[in-house]
Design an enzyme around this catalytic site. Structure first.
Site, PDB file in Angstrom:
ATOM      1  N   CYS A  79       0.823  -1.200   0.000  1.00 15.25           N
ATOM      2  CA  CYS A  79       0.000   0.000   0.000  1.00 15.25           C
ATOM      3  C   CYS A  79       0.865   1.262   0.000  1.00 15.25           C
ATOM      4  CB  CYS A  79      -0.991  -0.054   1.159  1.00 15.25           C
ATOM      5  SG  CYS A  79      -2.442   0.948   0.829  1.00 15.25           S
ATOM      6  N   HIS A 170      -3.375  -4.883   1.944  1.00 13.98           N
ATOM      7  CA  HIS A 170      -2.721  -5.125   3.240  1.00 13.98           C
ATOM      8  C   HIS A 170      -2.674  -6.623   3.548  1.00 13.98           C
ATOM      9  CE1 HIS A 170      -2.432  -1.037   5.124  1.00 13.98           C
ATOM     10  NE2 HIS A 170      -3.222  -0.781   4.085  1.00 13.98           N
ATOM     11  N   GLU A 172      -1.093  -8.177   5.664  1.00 14.03           N
ATOM     12  CA  GLU A 172      -0.818  -8.475   7.078  1.00 14.03           C
ATOM     13  C   GLU A 172      -2.090  -8.449   7.930  1.00 14.03           C
ATOM     14  OE1 GLU A 172      -0.549  -5.668   5.609  1.00 14.03           O
ATOM     15  OE2 GLU A 172      -0.958  -4.015   6.987  1.00 14.03           O
TER      16      GLU A 172
HETATM   17  N1  GLN Z   1      -3.661   6.422   0.823  1.00  5.98           N
HETATM   18  C1  GLN Z   1      -2.377   6.154   1.406  1.00  5.98           C
HETATM   19  C2  GLN Z   1      -1.278   6.939   0.675  1.00  5.98           C
HETATM   20  O1  GLN Z   1      -1.493   7.462  -0.358  1.00  5.98           O
HETATM   21  C3  GLN Z   1      -2.050   4.673   1.371  1.00  5.98           C
HETATM   22  C4  GLN Z   1      -3.071   3.929   2.195  1.00  5.98           C
HETATM   23  C5  GLN Z   1      -2.533   2.713   2.886  1.00  5.98           C
HETATM   24  O2  GLN Z   1      -1.340   2.487   2.992  1.00  5.98           O
HETATM   25  N2  GLN Z   1      -3.455   1.952   3.411  1.00  5.98           N
HETATM   26  O3  GLN Z   1      -0.195   7.018   1.169  1.00  5.98           O
END
Ligand code: GLN
Length: 196
Positions: A79, A170, A172
């Site tokens: 992410c 995610h 995890e």
């Molecule tokens: N929206 C976040 C970003 O742009 C990422 C979201 C996340 O890691 N769950 O950094």
């Protein structure tokens, strides 16, 4: 034993450490750049990429992270972590660490759907993997050496380029540790090569 660090400046650190341990490797919370020398692979967790970048600069991590990548050590960005690894970011002129040959767009699943879960087929990992997406980015474009591992609604959400692994979701946050296990195997292989 394989030692895997989780960058512990912000974000979902503890869950990643538990997942790494469930895969039979040692997990280390990396809070100082010197700790990068002790580990065989690094996970960049989810969180908020702009906040994480600020902390990377504040704690003088950037050069050490680039060196870690240059040594060929595996890195797994989940992410926000994927955003940190990407060479190109839609709407930004500069990347963060900028080592993985992908173009990533932030928050790209729309405001209405802030978070959702989907069963994903992930190549070499699982035919159904419970993936949790939270204000997730996606990979808009992947370089020729990038292997696409998973798509959701035609969008690339997991990919690998040699030592680099990245995903939009995610891995995890559920009890399914197979994707973390895939990274642990990457780290084992990389370590064996370095020993030969
Ligand atoms: N929206 C976040 C970003 O742009 C990422 C979201 C996340 O890691 N769950 O950094």
């Amino acid at each position: 034993m394989i030692k895997i660090g989780v960058l512990a400046l912000q974000g979902a650190v503890r869950e990643h450490m538990q997942s790494v341990e469930a895969c039979g490797a040692e997990a280390i919370a990396v809070k100082h750049k010197e700790e990068l020398k002790e580990i065989d692979g690094l996970i960049l967790p989810g969180g908020e990429s702009t906040t994480m970048r600020r902390l990377i600069d504040k704690y003088d991590f950037m050069d050490a992270l680039k060196e870690f990548a240059a040594e060929g050590k595996p890195m797994f960005g989940t992410c926000a972590g994927l955003i940190l690894l990407a060479k190109n970011l839609v709407g930004y002129s500069e990347p963060h660490i900028g080592v993985m040959d992908v173009t990533v767009e932030r928050n790209s699943f729309g405001r209405q759907v802030d978070s959702f879960e989907a069963d994903l087929a992930i190549r070499d990992v699982a035919s159904e993997f419970p993936a949790v997406f939270i204000r997730a980015p996606h990979i808009v474009e992947a370089g020729e050496n990038v292997e696409i591992l998973a798509k959701h609604n035609d969008r690339i959400v997991a990919a690998r380029e040699g030592q680099f692994l990245g995903c939009s979701f995610h891995p995890e946050l559920t009890e399914d540790h197979r994707f973390t296990g895939y990274f642990v195997e990457m780290v084992k292989e990389a370590k064996q090569k370095q020993l030969v």
